[in-house]
Write an enzyme that holds these catalytic residues in place. Sequence first.
Site, short mmCIF file in Angstrom:
data_model
loop_
_atom_site.label_atom_id
_atom_site.label_comp_id
_atom_site.label_asym_id
_atom_site.label_seq_id
_atom_site.Cartn_x
_atom_site.Cartn_y
_atom_site.Cartn_z
N LYS A 173 0.88 -1.17 0.00
CA LYS A 173 0.00 0.00 0.00
C LYS A 173 0.91 1.22 0.00
O LYS A 173 2.07 1.14 0.45
CB LYS A 173 -0.84 -0.01 1.29
CG LYS A 173 -2.13 0.77 1.20
CD LYS A 173 -3.26 -0.05 0.64
CE LYS A 173 -4.52 0.79 0.52
NZ LYS A 173 -5.67 0.03 0.07
N GLY A 205 -24.42 2.64 4.56
CA GLY A 205 -23.62 3.18 3.46
C GLY A 205 -24.09 2.62 2.13
O GLY A 205 -23.93 1.44 1.85
N VAL A 206 -24.69 3.49 1.34
CA VAL A 206 -25.21 3.03 0.04
C VAL A 206 -24.46 3.74 -1.08
O VAL A 206 -25.04 4.42 -1.93
CB VAL A 206 -26.75 3.18 -0.06
CG1 VAL A 206 -27.41 2.25 0.92
CG2 VAL A 206 -27.21 4.61 0.21
N GLY A 207 -23.15 3.57 -1.06
CA GLY A 207 -22.29 4.14 -2.11
C GLY A 207 -22.17 3.14 -3.24
O GLY A 207 -23.12 2.42 -3.56
N HIS A 208 -20.97 3.04 -3.80
CA HIS A 208 -20.76 2.16 -4.96
C HIS A 208 -21.09 0.71 -4.64
O HIS A 208 -21.93 0.10 -5.28
CB HIS A 208 -19.30 2.26 -5.42
CG HIS A 208 -19.00 3.58 -6.05
ND1 HIS A 208 -18.33 4.58 -5.39
CD2 HIS A 208 -19.31 4.06 -7.26
CE1 HIS A 208 -18.23 5.63 -6.19
NE2 HIS A 208 -18.82 5.34 -7.34
N VAL A 209 -20.43 0.16 -3.63
CA VAL A 209 -20.63 -1.26 -3.32
C VAL A 209 -22.01 -1.49 -2.71
O VAL A 209 -22.72 -2.42 -3.09
CB VAL A 209 -19.53 -1.77 -2.36
CG1 VAL A 209 -19.70 -3.26 -2.10
CG2 VAL A 209 -18.14 -1.50 -2.93
P1 NAD Z 1 -18.35 4.89 -1.46
O1 NAD Z 1 -17.60 6.10 -1.02
O2 NAD Z 1 -18.88 4.81 -2.85
O3 NAD Z 1 -19.56 4.61 -0.48
C1 NAD Z 1 -19.51 4.80 0.89
C2 NAD Z 1 -20.85 5.37 1.30
O4 NAD Z 1 -20.89 5.46 2.73
C3 NAD Z 1 -21.10 6.78 0.76
O5 NAD Z 1 -22.37 6.85 0.15
C4 NAD Z 1 -21.02 7.65 2.02
O6 NAD Z 1 -21.87 8.78 1.93
C5 NAD Z 1 -21.47 6.70 3.07
N1 NAD Z 1 -21.05 7.05 4.42
C6 NAD Z 1 -19.93 7.68 4.83
N2 NAD Z 1 -19.94 7.81 6.17
C7 NAD Z 1 -21.08 7.24 6.62
C8 NAD Z 1 -21.65 7.05 7.90
N3 NAD Z 1 -21.06 7.48 9.00
N4 NAD Z 1 -22.84 6.40 7.98
C9 NAD Z 1 -23.46 5.96 6.86
N5 NAD Z 1 -22.98 6.13 5.63
C10 NAD Z 1 -21.80 6.76 5.50
O7 NAD Z 1 -17.36 3.66 -1.15
P2 NAD Z 1 -17.45 2.19 -1.71
O8 NAD Z 1 -16.53 2.05 -2.86
O9 NAD Z 1 -18.87 1.78 -1.84
O10 NAD Z 1 -16.78 1.39 -0.50
C11 NAD Z 1 -17.47 1.19 0.70
C12 NAD Z 1 -16.56 0.52 1.72
O11 NAD Z 1 -16.08 -0.73 1.19
C13 NAD Z 1 -15.31 1.31 2.07
O12 NAD Z 1 -14.99 1.03 3.41
C14 NAD Z 1 -14.25 0.71 1.17
O13 NAD Z 1 -12.96 0.85 1.71
C15 NAD Z 1 -14.67 -0.75 1.17
N6 NAD Z 1 -14.23 -1.49 -0.01
C16 NAD Z 1 -14.61 -1.10 -1.26
C17 NAD Z 1 -14.21 -1.83 -2.36
C18 NAD Z 1 -14.64 -1.44 -3.75
O14 NAD Z 1 -14.51 -2.26 -4.67
N7 NAD Z 1 -15.16 -0.23 -3.96
C19 NAD Z 1 -13.40 -2.96 -2.21
C20 NAD Z 1 -13.04 -3.37 -0.91
C21 NAD Z 1 -13.46 -2.61 0.18
#
Ligand code: NAD
Length: 363
Positions: A89, A189-193
């Site tokens: 990393k 958390g309803v972001g990408h994943v």
């Molecule tokens: P993202 O930023 O698209 O989504 C995260 C969501 O969480 C956002 O909508 C944000 O507004 C919300 N959020 C932030 N703080 C919050 C809180 N206190 N309460 C509720 N919601 C909150 O990120 P992502 O890519 O969806 O990843 C989500 C998690 O999964 C992260 O921890 C990331 O490190 C982990 N992860 C992601 C991947 C990937 O392929 N994207 C792979 C492995 C791990």
Amino acid sequence: MVETKELTDTSVFGQIAEHQHEQVVFCHDHETGLRAIIGIHNTVLGPALGGTRMWHYASDAEALNDVLRLSRGMTYKAAISGLNLGGGKAVIIGDAKTMKTEALLRKFGRFVRNLNGKYITAEDVNMTTKDMEYIRQETKHVSGLPESMGGSGDPSPVTAYGTYMGMKAAAHKAFGSDSLAGKRVAVQGVGHVGTYLLEYLQKEGAKLVLTDYYEDRALEAAARFGATAVGLDEIYDQEVDIYSPCALGATLNDNTLSRLKCQVVAGCANNQLADENIHGPALVERGIIYAPDFLINAGGLINVASEVHGGNRQSVMTQTERIYDFTTQVLARAEQEGSHPQAAAIRQAEERIAAIGKVKSTF
Ligand code: NAD
């Protein structure tokens, strides 16, 4: 974002030795203001792969602690997923809004290049596709590029699929069936994943509760998936079967654990346990089945690995599906050993590294 932990030896080599990191590279450039640290934890299985994040760390010590912790996590994630990759990393110290320039990123790329492929970088917090393009101009050791640039594209749908597989395996352990139909699931958390995960859960007929830091995002997802949106802090008090942390790390901590009413925790967020030695056993005591985060969120890494070792979306999804079996094995192992799933998963990863290390000991 940054977790600091009490260290027994706070000297630089003391910290590097604590988790047996192989190499740590401090990168400095006067002209561009670059200050970066590349952490290479273990390369027994293959080149160390892991993203670069840019963050305004309060101190160099904090940055070092972060890169050491994150690179170690990548070693375990790759090892337990059966990938031939090591753990690495990188962190760039500074405010991404004001300090990030083409020259700084390309200078960083030169430092990556000088490692001759021992470390392969990718996108992480506060880095964009454009930034990776700059780094790519100086080194070919960059992964996770968009499909238009010959890369493997957005890892989120693959991560969501793996998380879903891990959740089903944990549900089987807890409820005797892996069907999620009618199961109440709280997604934080309803972001990408999180959004891709909700698609799988809705399709299977789960009853969904969700929250997000951005209220409009939560309301939009609730409308789309027929879910109930709740406040940020309310998510911990929901009467649900499964809690799925998909936002931040360390949400399983002294304040939240006693509030959880679920029987399963399975989500994609990294580093969910504030302290794995305290909160891992605490979940077992409360009768909650925990699907180890670094195991069930490995889909994204499996996707990126296909850029290094070859493969297409179909083979990536097939490989990601195995997270179901790996989770089942780890949960059984934890029970047999009387430990907690996170510890069992780490042991499983360490054993694979040790065994393959021996295979490689002769030419
Ligand atoms: P993202 O930023 O698209 O989504 C995260 C969501 O969480 C956002 O909508 C944000 O507004 C919300 N959020 C932030 N703080 C919050 C809180 N206190 N309460 C509720 N919601 C909150 O990120 P992502 O890519 O969806 O990843 C989500 C998690 O999964 C992260 O921890 C990331 O490190 C982990 N992860 C992601 C991947 C990937 O392929 N994207 C792979 C492995 C791990």
